[in-house]
Design an enzyme around this catalytic site. Structure first.
Site, PDB file in Angstrom:
ATOM      1  N   GLN A   1      38.229  43.362  34.530  1.00 49.77           N
ATOM      2  CA  GLN A   1      37.520  43.116  36.675  1.00 49.77           C
ATOM      3  C   GLN A   1      36.459  44.381  36.413  1.00 49.77           C
ATOM      4  O   GLN A   1      37.412  45.820  36.071  1.00 49.77           O
ATOM      5  CB  GLN A   1      38.589  42.493  37.265  1.00 49.77           C
ATOM      6  CG  GLN A   1      39.494  44.054  37.690  1.00 49.77           C
ATOM      7  CD  GLN A   1      40.806  42.688  38.109  1.00 49.77           C
ATOM      8  OE1 GLN A   1      41.266  41.789  38.741  1.00 49.77           O
ATOM      9  NE2 GLN A   1      41.980  43.267  37.476  1.00 49.77           N
TER      10      GLN A   1
ATOM     11  N   ASP B   1      47.901  47.836  43.742  1.00 52.25           N
ATOM     12  CA  ASP B   1      47.951  48.968  44.265  1.00 52.25           C
ATOM     13  C   ASP B   1      49.118  49.580  45.054  1.00 52.25           C
ATOM     14  O   ASP B   1      49.171  50.450  45.423  1.00 52.25           O
ATOM     15  CB  ASP B   1      46.907  48.370  45.848  1.00 52.25           C
ATOM     16  CG  ASP B   1      47.504  47.419  46.662  1.00 52.25           C
ATOM     17  OD1 ASP B   1      49.367  47.199  47.091  1.00 52.25           O
ATOM     18  OD2 ASP B   1      47.554  46.494  46.337  1.00 52.25           O
TER      19      ASP B   1
ATOM     20  N   GLU C   1      51.766  43.981  35.532  1.00 51.80           N
ATOM     21  CA  GLU C   1      50.493  43.903  36.207  1.00 51.80           C
ATOM     22  C   GLU C   1      49.672  44.011  35.489  1.00 51.80           C
ATOM     23  O   GLU C   1      49.842  44.202  34.273  1.00 51.80           O
ATOM     24  CB  GLU C   1      50.098  45.593  36.830  1.00 51.80           C
ATOM     25  CG  GLU C   1      48.756  45.607  37.608  1.00 51.80           C
ATOM     26  CD  GLU C   1      47.475  45.275  38.309  1.00 51.80           C
ATOM     27  OE1 GLU C   1      46.915  44.304  37.960  1.00 51.80           O
ATOM     28  OE2 GLU C   1      47.940  44.432  39.034  1.00 51.80           O
TER      29      GLU C   1
ATOM     30  N   GLY D   1      50.898  38.182  33.837  1.00 58.20           N
ATOM     31  CA  GLY D   1      52.330  37.690  34.577  1.00 58.20           C
ATOM     32  C   GLY D   1      52.304  36.014  34.127  1.00 58.20           C
ATOM     33  O   GLY D   1      53.804  35.666  34.728  1.00 58.20           O
TER      34      GLY D   1
ATOM     35  N   ASP E   1      51.784  38.275  43.793  1.00 60.29           N
ATOM     36  CA  ASP E   1      50.746  39.508  44.608  1.00 60.29           C
ATOM     37  C   ASP E   1      49.314  39.093  44.343  1.00 60.29           C
ATOM     38  O   ASP E   1      48.401  40.045  43.519  1.00 60.29           O
ATOM     39  CB  ASP E   1      51.133  40.587  45.428  1.00 60.29           C
ATOM     40  CG  ASP E   1      49.871  41.363  45.990  1.00 60.29           C
ATOM     41  OD1 ASP E   1      49.162  40.757  46.259  1.00 60.29           O
ATOM     42  OD2 ASP E   1      50.543  43.007  45.827  1.00 60.29           O
ATOM     43  N   SER E   2      48.600  38.197  43.888  1.00 58.43           N
ATOM     44  CA  SER E   2      47.748  37.861  42.583  1.00 58.43           C
ATOM     45  C   SER E   2      46.184  38.064  44.493  1.00 58.43           C
ATOM     46  O   SER E   2      46.195  37.800  45.075  1.00 58.43           O
ATOM     47  CB  SER E   2      47.539  36.522  42.601  1.00 58.43           C
ATOM     48  OG  SER E   2      47.465  35.665  43.027  1.00 58.43           O
ATOM     49  N   THR E   3      45.549  38.155  43.570  1.00 60.10           N
ATOM     50  CA  THR E   3      43.842  37.944  43.745  1.00 60.10           C
ATOM     51  C   THR E   3      43.673  36.279  43.485  1.00 60.10           C
ATOM     52  O   THR E   3      44.572  35.311  43.533  1.00 60.10           O
ATOM     53  CB  THR E   3      42.384  38.351  42.466  1.00 60.10           C
ATOM     54  OG1 THR E   3      43.344  38.145  41.583  1.00 60.10           O
ATOM     55  CG2 THR E   3      42.576  39.965  42.558  1.00 60.10           C
ATOM     56  N   ASP E   4      42.392  36.262  43.920  1.00 59.87           N
ATOM     57  CA  ASP E   4      42.486  34.791  44.165  1.00 59.87           C
ATOM     58  C   ASP E   4      42.234  34.186  43.427  1.00 59.87           C
ATOM     59  O   ASP E   4      41.941  34.693  42.394  1.00 59.87           O
ATOM     60  CB  ASP E   4      41.196  34.795  45.575  1.00 59.87           C
ATOM     61  CG  ASP E   4      40.472  35.049  46.528  1.00 59.87           C
ATOM     62  OD1 ASP E   4      41.635  34.323  47.182  1.00 59.87           O
ATOM     63  OD2 ASP E   4      40.309  35.876  47.157  1.00 59.87           O
TER      64      ASP E   4
END
Length: 288
Positions: free
Chosen positions: A31, A86, A106, A139, A156-159
Site C-alpha cells: 500500500q 502503528d 500485521e 491475517g 484493527d484493520s484498514t477499511d
C-alpha cells in the site's frame, strides 16, 4: 511551503490537512504509506489516501477497541491483534498485566518499522514486550491456519478496501470464532456508521449466523469524520455485554491502568446506539 493533503475515502465529502512536513512517503509492498506533521493533530499516518491514526486523538480509538472486550471478559490471558501496525493497540493490550501472551499479525512490515521510527508515542516500546509474538503475514490466512486459541481477538484493520478487505469477510469472522477460547470475544474496527452504513449492515449479516451475541458499540474519534466510529462485537457468551457497572469498576480499579478516554461508564454507554443505526441493524439481521 505547507502543502494541503486531502483524504480520498469518500467521493463527495472529505477532509483536508495541512501537511507541514512530510516525514515519510513510499509505496510499500502492499500500500501507499504517508506520514506527515500537522499543527493540530501532530503526526498523521495515512494508507492509500485514508487517515489511519494521528498522535492527537489515537488514544480514543485504541482504548475503546482494547479495554472494552478485556474488561468485559475479566480473565483474558491470550490476545490476538490482527493489523494495528502503528502499535497503539499493542500498547494498550500490554498495559494489562494479566495478559500473558500477545500475538500480532500485521501484513506490512513497513508500517511497523515506520511507525516505530516516526510515531514512537503510539507503541511506547510495546514491540519490545517479551509477551509479544509479531507475525508478518496476512491475517485472513493466519486465523485460517493457526492452531492457537485466544480469549480476545482485536481486528484493527484498514477499511474494507485494499489489504483490509478480506478482514471483513464471513470467512474471516468464522475462522476468528474457531480461534476463540470458550467465552472469548471478537471486536473489529467497522468504520463511521453514518457514512459507511452499508459496511456496518454487511458486517451484521455476516456475524449474525456465527455468534450467539453480536452487535456494535461506538466512540467519537475526531479524525474519523462523519459521526461515531463503530466497533463490531461478537461472542457466544451473552453475559459479557451485560457486565455490570460495579464489576467493571472493580476490574478497572484493580488493573491500575490510567486512561484518557475509557472508563466503566463510557464502556456501558458505548453500546447505546442511535435509532437510525438500531433500525438498520434490525433490518440487516432479518434480511440474512
Amino acid at each position: 511551503m505547507t502543502k494541503v493533503w486531502s483524504e480520498t475515502l469518500y467521493d463527495a465529502f472529505g477532509q483536508h490537512f495541512n501537511a507541514d512536513k512530510v516525514l515519510f512517503e513510499s509505496k510499500t509492498a502492499h500500500q501507499h504509506l504517508l506520514i506527515f506533521q500537522n499543527a493540530k493533530f501532530g503526526r498523521v499516518m495515512a494508507l492509500d489516501g485514508v487517515v489511519q491514526t494521528t498522535e492527537r486523538d489515537e488514544f480514543i480509538y485504541h482504548e475503546m477497541l482494547t479495554h472494552v472486550p478485556i474488561f468485559a471478559h475479566g480473565g483474558v490471558k491470550r490476545v490476538l491483534i490482527v493489523g494495528g501496525g502503528d502499535g497503539g493497540m499493542l500498547r494498550e493490550v500490554c498495559r494489562h498485566r494479566s495478559v500473558k501472551s500477545i500475538t500480532q499479525v500485521e501484513i506490512d512490515q513497513a508500517v511497523v518499522d515506520m511507525a516505530i521510527q516516526y510515531m514512537p508515542g503510539h507503541s511506547q516500546g510495546a514491540y519490545d514486550d517479551p509477551r509479544l509474538n509479531l507475525v508478518i503475514a496476512d491475517g485472513l490466512v493466519f486465523v485460517r491456519d493457526t492452531k492457537e486459541k485466544f480469549d480476545v481477538i482485536i481486528s484493527d484493520s484498514t477499511d474494507p478496501i485494499g489489504p483490509g478487505e478480506t478482514l471483513f469477510t464471513e470467512g474471516f469472522y468464522a475462522n476468528c470464532k474457531r480461534c476463540l477460547n470458550k467465552g472469548g470475544v471478537l471486536v473489529t474496527q467497522n468504520g463511521v456508521a453514518f457514512m459507511q452504513l452499508e459496511e456496518v449492515k454487511t458486517t451484521a449479516k455476516r456475524l449474525a449466523p456465527l455468534y450467539k451475541d453480536w452487535g456494535f458499540y461506538g466512540a467519537a474519534v475526531p479524525t474519523y469524520i462523519g459521526g461515531i466510529m463503530t466497533f463490531a462485537w461478537a461472542t457466544d457468551t451473552k453475559a459479557l455485554r451485560a457486565t455490570s457497572l460495579p464489576v467493571l469498576k472493580r476490574r478497572f480499579k484493580r488493573s491500575k491502568i490510567n486512561t484518557r478516554y475509557y472508563n466503566p461508564e463510557i464502556h456501558q454507554a458505548a453500546f447505546a446506539l442511535p435509532q437510525y443505526l438500531q433500525e438498520s441493524l434490525q433490518s440487516a439481521s432479518k434480511a440474512r
